[in-house]
Design a protein around this motif. Structure first.
Motif, PDB file in Angstrom:
ATOM      1  N   ARG A   1       0.833  -1.212   0.000  1.00  0.00           N
ATOM      2  CA  ARG A   1       0.000   0.000   0.000  1.00  0.00           C
ATOM      3  C   ARG A   1       0.866   1.260   0.000  1.00  0.00           C
ATOM      4  NH1 ARG A   1      -2.310   1.245   5.652  1.00  0.00           N
ATOM      5  NH2 ARG A   1      -0.109   1.875   5.815  1.00  0.00           N
ATOM      6  N   ASP A   2       1.866   1.304   0.879  1.00  0.00           N
ATOM      7  CA  ASP A   2       2.738   2.479   0.967  1.00  0.00           C
ATOM      8  C   ASP A   2       3.549   2.657  -0.312  1.00  0.00           C
ATOM      9  OD1 ASP A   2       1.745   2.696   3.509  1.00  0.00           O
ATOM     10  OD2 ASP A   2       3.527   1.890   4.504  1.00  0.00           O
ATOM     11  N   PHE A   3       4.000   1.558  -0.881  1.00  0.00           N
ATOM     12  CA  PHE A   3       4.794   1.627  -2.105  1.00  0.00           C
ATOM     13  C   PHE A   3       3.972   2.182  -3.265  1.00  0.00           C
ATOM     14  CE2 PHE A   3       6.171  -0.629  -6.020  1.00  0.00           C
ATOM     15  CZ  PHE A   3       7.397   0.007  -6.185  1.00  0.00           C
ATOM     16  N   ILE A   4       2.751   1.706  -3.419  1.00  0.00           N
ATOM     17  CA  ILE A   4       1.885   2.186  -4.500  1.00  0.00           C
ATOM     18  C   ILE A   4       1.587   3.667  -4.336  1.00  0.00           C
ATOM     19  CG2 ILE A   4      -0.453   2.029  -5.444  1.00  0.00           C
ATOM     20  CD1 ILE A   4      -0.355  -0.958  -4.949  1.00  0.00           C
ATOM     21  N   PHE A   5       1.255   4.073  -3.115  1.00  0.00           N
ATOM     22  CA  PHE A   5       0.916   5.482  -2.910  1.00  0.00           C
ATOM     23  C   PHE A   5       2.120   6.384  -3.152  1.00  0.00           C
ATOM     24  CE2 PHE A   5       0.423   9.258  -0.197  1.00  0.00           C
ATOM     25  CZ  PHE A   5      -0.764   9.748  -0.725  1.00  0.00           C
ATOM     26  N   GLU A   6       3.296   5.939  -2.765  1.00  0.00           N
ATOM     27  CA  GLU A   6       4.490   6.766  -2.982  1.00  0.00           C
ATOM     28  C   GLU A   6       4.759   6.953  -4.467  1.00  0.00           C
ATOM     29  OE1 GLU A   6       7.776   9.104  -2.074  1.00  0.00           O
ATOM     30  OE2 GLU A   6       6.057   8.446  -0.870  1.00  0.00           O
ATOM     31  N   GLU A   7       4.555   5.897  -5.262  1.00  0.00           N
ATOM     32  CA  GLU A   7       4.741   6.013  -6.699  1.00  0.00           C
ATOM     33  C   GLU A   7       3.731   6.992  -7.310  1.00  0.00           C
ATOM     34  OE1 GLU A   7       7.131   4.463  -8.865  1.00  0.00           O
ATOM     35  OE2 GLU A   7       7.996   4.443  -6.855  1.00  0.00           O
ATOM     36  N   LEU A   8       2.491   6.909  -6.873  1.00  0.00           N
ATOM     37  CA  LEU A   8       1.471   7.825  -7.390  1.00  0.00           C
ATOM     38  C   LEU A   8       1.712   9.248  -6.915  1.00  0.00           C
ATOM     39  CD1 LEU A   8      -1.757   5.651  -6.933  1.00  0.00           C
ATOM     40  CD2 LEU A   8      -0.385   5.962  -8.998  1.00  0.00           C
ATOM     41  N   ARG A   9       2.150   9.396  -5.670  1.00  0.00           N
ATOM     42  CA  ARG A   9       2.396  10.732  -5.121  1.00  0.00           C
ATOM     43  C   ARG A   9       3.523  11.427  -5.883  1.00  0.00           C
ATOM     44  NH1 ARG A   9       5.752  13.255  -1.953  1.00  0.00           N
ATOM     45  NH2 ARG A   9       7.006  11.368  -1.676  1.00  0.00           N
ATOM     46  N   LEU A  10       4.599  10.700  -6.181  1.00  0.00           N
ATOM     47  CA  LEU A  10       5.723  11.295  -6.908  1.00  0.00           C
ATOM     48  C   LEU A  10       5.282  11.782  -8.292  1.00  0.00           C
ATOM     49  CD1 LEU A  10       8.603   8.800  -5.997  1.00  0.00           C
ATOM     50  CD2 LEU A  10       8.288  11.140  -5.162  1.00  0.00           C
ATOM     51  N   LYS A  11       4.423  11.039  -8.943  1.00  0.00           N
ATOM     52  CA  LYS A  11       3.929  11.473 -10.253  1.00  0.00           C
ATOM     53  C   LYS A  11       2.993  12.664 -10.114  1.00  0.00           C
ATOM     54  CE  LYS A  11       4.331   7.083 -12.696  1.00  0.00           C
ATOM     55  NZ  LYS A  11       3.639   6.018 -13.454  1.00  0.00           N
ATOM     56  N   SER A  12       2.173  12.653  -9.080  1.00  0.00           N
ATOM     57  CA  SER A  12       1.239  13.765  -8.891  1.00  0.00           C
ATOM     58  C   SER A  12       1.983  15.070  -8.630  1.00  0.00           C
ATOM     59  CB  SER A  12       0.297  13.452  -7.724  1.00  0.00           C
ATOM     60  OG  SER A  12      -0.630  14.487  -7.527  1.00  0.00           O
ATOM     61  N   GLU A  13       3.121  15.001  -7.970  1.00  0.00           N
ATOM     62  CA  GLU A  13       3.891  16.212  -7.684  1.00  0.00           C
ATOM     63  C   GLU A  13       4.497  16.820  -8.943  1.00  0.00           C
ATOM     64  OE1 GLU A  13       6.691  14.920  -4.792  1.00  0.00           O
ATOM     65  OE2 GLU A  13       5.369  15.319  -3.077  1.00  0.00           O
ATOM     66  N   THR A  14       4.607  16.027 -10.004  1.00  0.00           N
ATOM     67  CA  THR A  14       5.166  16.554 -11.260  1.00  0.00           C
ATOM     68  C   THR A  14       4.103  17.148 -12.170  1.00  0.00           C
ATOM     69  OG1 THR A  14       4.950  14.432 -12.418  1.00  0.00           O
ATOM     70  CG2 THR A  14       6.964  14.789 -11.147  1.00  0.00           C
ATOM     71  N   VAL A  15       2.837  17.024 -11.795  1.00  0.00           N
ATOM     72  CA  VAL A  15       1.741  17.503 -12.645  1.00  0.00           C
ATOM     73  C   VAL A  15       1.654  19.019 -12.556  1.00  0.00           C
ATOM     74  CG1 VAL A  15      -0.748  17.493 -12.996  1.00  0.00           C
ATOM     75  CG2 VAL A  15       0.444  15.365 -12.473  1.00  0.00           C
ATOM     76  N   HIS A  16       1.980  19.686 -13.645  1.00  0.00           N
ATOM     77  CA  HIS A  16       1.901  21.144 -13.713  1.00  0.00           C
ATOM     78  C   HIS A  16       1.007  21.620 -14.858  1.00  0.00           C
ATOM     79  CE1 HIS A  16       4.880  21.141 -10.661  1.00  0.00           C
ATOM     80  NE2 HIS A  16       5.892  20.833 -11.445  1.00  0.00           N
ATOM     81  N   ASP A  17       0.797  20.780 -15.857  1.00  0.00           N
ATOM     82  CA  ASP A  17      -0.072  21.160 -16.956  1.00  0.00           C
ATOM     83  C   ASP A  17      -0.697  19.914 -17.557  1.00  0.00           C
ATOM     84  OD1 ASP A  17       1.762  20.049 -18.944  1.00  0.00           O
ATOM     85  OD2 ASP A  17       3.011  21.779 -18.490  1.00  0.00           O
ATOM     86  N   ILE A  18      -1.591  20.116 -18.480  1.00  0.00           N
ATOM     87  CA  ILE A  18      -2.358  19.015 -19.040  1.00  0.00           C
ATOM     88  C   ILE A  18      -1.490  18.075 -19.853  1.00  0.00           C
ATOM     89  CG2 ILE A  18      -2.970  20.262 -21.145  1.00  0.00           C
ATOM     90  CD1 ILE A  18      -5.189  17.834 -19.090  1.00  0.00           C
ATOM     91  N   ASN A  19      -0.394  18.567 -20.429  1.00  0.00           N
ATOM     92  CA  ASN A  19       0.478  17.703 -21.216  1.00  0.00           C
ATOM     93  C   ASN A  19       1.133  16.636 -20.351  1.00  0.00           C
ATOM     94  OD1 ASN A  19      -0.029  19.091 -23.624  1.00  0.00           O
ATOM     95  ND2 ASN A  19       1.552  20.622 -23.157  1.00  0.00           N
ATOM     96  N   ILE A  20       1.537  17.021 -19.146  1.00  0.00           N
ATOM     97  CA  ILE A  20       2.151  16.046 -18.243  1.00  0.00           C
ATOM     98  C   ILE A  20       1.119  15.018 -17.792  1.00  0.00           C
ATOM     99  CG2 ILE A  20       3.309  15.757 -16.011  1.00  0.00           C
ATOM    100  CD1 ILE A  20       4.572  18.452 -16.385  1.00  0.00           C
ATOM    101  N   VAL A  21      -0.101  15.484 -17.553  1.00  0.00           N
ATOM    102  CA  VAL A  21      -1.172  14.553 -17.182  1.00  0.00           C
ATOM    103  C   VAL A  21      -1.384  13.530 -18.288  1.00  0.00           C
ATOM    104  CG1 VAL A  21      -3.620  14.335 -16.656  1.00  0.00           C
ATOM    105  CG2 VAL A  21      -2.316  16.218 -15.685  1.00  0.00           C
ATOM    106  N   ASN A  22      -1.382  13.992 -19.534  1.00  0.00           N
ATOM    107  CA  ASN A  22      -1.566  13.079 -20.666  1.00  0.00           C
ATOM    108  C   ASN A  22      -0.420  12.079 -20.770  1.00  0.00           C
ATOM    109  OD1 ASN A  22      -3.936  14.386 -21.355  1.00  0.00           O
ATOM    110  ND2 ASN A  22      -2.938  15.761 -22.818  1.00  0.00           N
ATOM    111  N   GLN A  23       0.810  12.544 -20.524  1.00  0.00           N
ATOM    112  CA  GLN A  23       1.961  11.644 -20.579  1.00  0.00           C
ATOM    113  C   GLN A  23       1.881  10.582 -19.484  1.00  0.00           C
ATOM    114  OE1 GLN A  23       5.626  13.880 -20.522  1.00  0.00           O
ATOM    115  NE2 GLN A  23       4.930  15.294 -22.122  1.00  0.00           N
ATOM    116  N   ILE A  24       1.494  10.999 -18.281  1.00  0.00           N
ATOM    117  CA  ILE A  24       1.409  10.051 -17.167  1.00  0.00           C
ATOM    118  C   ILE A  24       0.291   9.045 -17.398  1.00  0.00           C
ATOM    119  CG2 ILE A  24       0.849   9.846 -14.711  1.00  0.00           C
ATOM    120  CD1 ILE A  24       2.290  12.471 -14.258  1.00  0.00           C
ATOM    121  N   SER A  25      -0.856   9.509 -17.842  1.00  0.00           N
ATOM    122  CA  SER A  25      -2.000   8.610 -18.021  1.00  0.00           C
ATOM    123  C   SER A  25      -1.797   7.641 -19.178  1.00  0.00           C
ATOM    124  CB  SER A  25      -3.279   9.419 -18.241  1.00  0.00           C
ATOM    125  OG  SER A  25      -3.186  10.188 -19.433  1.00  0.00           O
TER     126      SER A  25
END
Length: 708
Positions: free
Chosen positions: A458-482
């Protein structure tokens, strides 16, 4: 012979209605306390009896009413029959029992729909409500004016009418079109932010934004990462449920809601984040599968009070009425019906006042009244609602209590392609079960097992998602992550050589070949004695668990995997066929005779010597071997999985990189990709069957603004 037939016929005439009444009573007694278990377990041994009881409850009551109607008409035509004759019940009890059957058709509060599709049948239940009500009224009319129990019958009929109307309305509100319309016509105003928007998201200019319209009350004021209290988790989960319920209908979220949610979840621990989405999904479940959406509020409470009071008063009137002409067995059955109706209403009442909805209602106000504080203390709304330490084995007592404490099954199902290929059924047996349509059921029993969802994963999954969420600054990054299917992680880790194994293959092929590579590496490492590094061993177990879980989704729940319709069956069948053919040629059965299987945790993971030898033979396939040519022609991914495993082993030996850390992160990204692109209906459909880890991630990724 004729006398025997007459005896059985008389026995059937005497007990057919009574037997159906008792059956309906027992079914209701089973459904009320057991209904909530659907969201807490995925075990077929629990779900199948509940499913059977749910269907029988809707079938037995109308059938019994039909028999009562027929018997009553027969009795009106045959005036020579004495009222005490056991072949025909007394006419005063027929209408009362018919009213109780209408009450039973209303069903328990804990289960209105067994599956999401049942909500679409609300029109059928509305028609049945009208037919059963008219039939019951007609039965009452046939007994007038001599019926001495007409007043108790009317009160029970009123309670049944309320209960069945609640159920029909619950199904209607949870139906797809009505649910979507309710969300579209109910405006969702974004909150007024007390901070500049750039404080939430750096891409927003440093200006205060003022929204037009009636704002919602802002409650997300905590910025630290301290653990939330139990009641705070309930309150925040309900707050987000009111906004994120649009995901069920695949309606786009507003920008402000996404930013606020992202900011809040980034400042939470993994434990609190998963607790929040668990409770939020619990609210989804109760809206879609129970009467929670109808009985909440002043109107719902008032109708429930009228319904309960009607049955209690009817019992008192029935007890005071002279019953000399009634058969003793019929009197006992009638008292059992009254006792069951009142008891189940009391149980439902306690389940209601101890629910999360009541906790939210009593703690909603910042300045609660004395009555609210008293009720909150009386009901222990701030009580402990979870089992905190899930790292240790559960005790016998805790195993008994745990199903009533958790919000979902807290297990992840496992399916292993190598194990399935090593233990196939015979061709005759396969044809037999396929003829009767039992393939999926028996495959689930034979090849699927479950593992606990540990806090480390659980902690490992959330940390991976949290690190990606911290990089989200615009819609292009969201598209790349998704759209990332492992390539994001491989680029970050500097493993460009592995990119073709995710970019040059489709998603289904990627799952299969990474699963095979993971199994080869896992078997190879454990044959050599495992890892001494605990952290490295954790990554190894994470990759193994997620690998088998994704194959379970692909094999048993393909509707939760995007873009697999019509493809995964072919790919999976080809790969399994090649593996079985390969293993038969290698004569792996001899290893069971020559060596003993591993014990302990390795046996739990189905990692016997035969399994390890199978993986070693797959790893030993060379490009010039005839098997690689045959496999390539059939377009399976067995050979590609072997190549990937070799590259991962080479990555660790030559470049000194932790292959398990990379593989576990890739599996989180593959799972996240499925969660990003899953539709809401497929996820909420699994809430009534124990829930899935991918559903938690589906909602969590939305809260972290990782979806398009």
């Amino acid at each position: 012979m004729k006398s025997d037939i007459s005896l059985w016929k008389n026995l059937l005439d005497t007990w057919d209605i009574r037997g159906l009444i008792i059956s309906s009573l027992l079914l209701q007694a089973l459904l009320v306390p057991s209904g909530p278990l659907r969201k807490r377990t995925a075990s077929g041994f629990v779900l199948f009896p509940l499913w059977l009881a749910y269907l029988l409850a809707d079938a037995v009551a109308p059938f019994a009413v039909g028999l009562i109607f027929k018997a009553q008409q027969h009795k009106q035509d045959d005036l020579s029959v004495h009222p005490s004759d056991p072949s025909y019940d007394n006419g005063d009890l027929f209408p009362l029992w018919s009213a109780f059957l209408l009450l039973h058709l209303g069903g328990p509060d804990t289960i209105t729909a067994f599956a999401l599709e049942d909500n679409q049948l609300w029109l059928r239940h509305l028609l049945q409500l009208l037919l059963q009500s008219v039939t019951t009224v007609y039965i009452v009319i046939l007994t007038l004016p001599a019926n001495k129990l007409r007043l108790p019958t009317f009160l029970v009929f009123l309670a049944g009418l309320i209960k069945y109307s609640e159920r029909t309305r619950s199904l209607y509100l949870a139906s797809t079109n009505r649910f979507r319309e309710g969300l579209l016509f109910e405006p969702h105003f974004s909150p007024v932010f007390t901070r500049p928007m750039h404080h939430y998201n750096p891409c927003v200019s440093q200006t205060n934004i003022e929204l037009i319209g009636k704002p919602t009350r802002r409650i997300l004021d905590q910025d630290d990462k301290d653990d939330l209290s139990y009641i705070e988790v309930i309150k925040y989960a309900h707050y987000f449920f009111r906004t994120f319920n649009v995901l069920i209908a695949d309606i786009i979220l507003g920008f402000m809601e996404r930013v606020e949610s992202q900011y809040f979840f980034l400042h939470r621990t993994a434990k609190d984040a998963f607790k929040l989405v668990e409770v939020e999904l619990n609210f989804f479940y109760e809206i879609l599968y129970t009467k929670a959406g109808v009985i909440q509020g002043l109107t719902g409470y008032s109708l429930r009070f009228v319904s309960f009071g009607s049955v209690v008063v009817a019992l008192l009137l029935f007890a005071l009425e002279e019953k000399k002409e009634l058969h003793p067995t019929d009197i006992r059955i009638s008292y059992a019906l009254f006792t069951e109706g009142i008891s189940l209403d009391i149980i439902s009442f306690f389940m209601l006042i101890l629910s999360d909805w009541t906790a939210v209602a009593l703690t909603k106000s910042k300045d609660p009244s004395r009555v609210t504080r008293f009720l909150g203390n009386l009901l222990f709304v701030k009580r402990q609602r979870w089992v905190e330490d899930t790292s240790k084995p559960y005790s016998f007592l805790l195993n008994l209590v745990l199903p009533f404490r958790r919000r979902w099954s807290e297990c992840i199902s496992q399916f292993n392609l190598i194990h399935c290929s090593l233990h196939p059924r015979s061709e005759k047996m396969e044809k037999f079960i396929h003829f009767f349509g039992l393939t999926n059921i028996l495959d689930g029993l034979k090849y699927v097992n479950t593992e606990r969802f540990e806090t480390g994963l659980r902690d490992f999954i959330f940390e991976e998602l949290r690190l990606k969420s911290e990089t989200v600054h615009d819609i292009n990054i969201v598209n790349q992550i998704s759209s990332a299917r492992g390539d994001w992680v491989l680029q970050v880790e500097g493993c460009d050589a592995l990119l073709p194994h995710v970019l040059d293959v489709n998603y289904v092929d990627s799952l299969l070949l990474w699963h095979i590579a993971t199994e080869i590496c896992y078997s190879t490492d454990h044959e050599e004695g495992g890892h001494d590094d605990n952290k490295k061993n954790d990554y190894c177990e994470f990759a193994k668990l997620l690998s088998d879980y994704m194959l379970y989704l692909l094999f048993m729940q393909p509707n939760m995997i995007p873009s697999v319709a019509g493809i995964w069956q072919i790919k999976f069948r080809n790969t399994c066929a090649e593996a079985k053919k390969f293993f038969r040629r290698m004569e792996l059965r001899k290893w069971r005779e020559e060596k003993k299987p591993f014990l302990g945790n390795k046996e739990k993971k189905r990692l016997d010597v035969e399994h390890i030898e199978a993986c070693k033979h797959i790893l030993a396939i060379k490009e010039e071997d005839e098997w690689s040519v045959e496999i390539g022609k059939n377009k399976s991914v067995l050979f590609q999985g072997s190549i990937l495993a070799k590259e991962l082993i080479k990555l660790e030996t030559e470049e000194r990189k932790d292959k398990w850390k990379i593989m576990s992160k890739v599996w989180v990204e593959l799972l996240s990709y499925a969660a990003y692109h899953g539709n809401g209906s497929s996820h909420v459909a699994r809430l009534s069957k124990g829930g899935e880890l991918i559903t938690l991630m589906w909602l969590l990724t939305a809260h972290l603004s990782l979806r398009e």
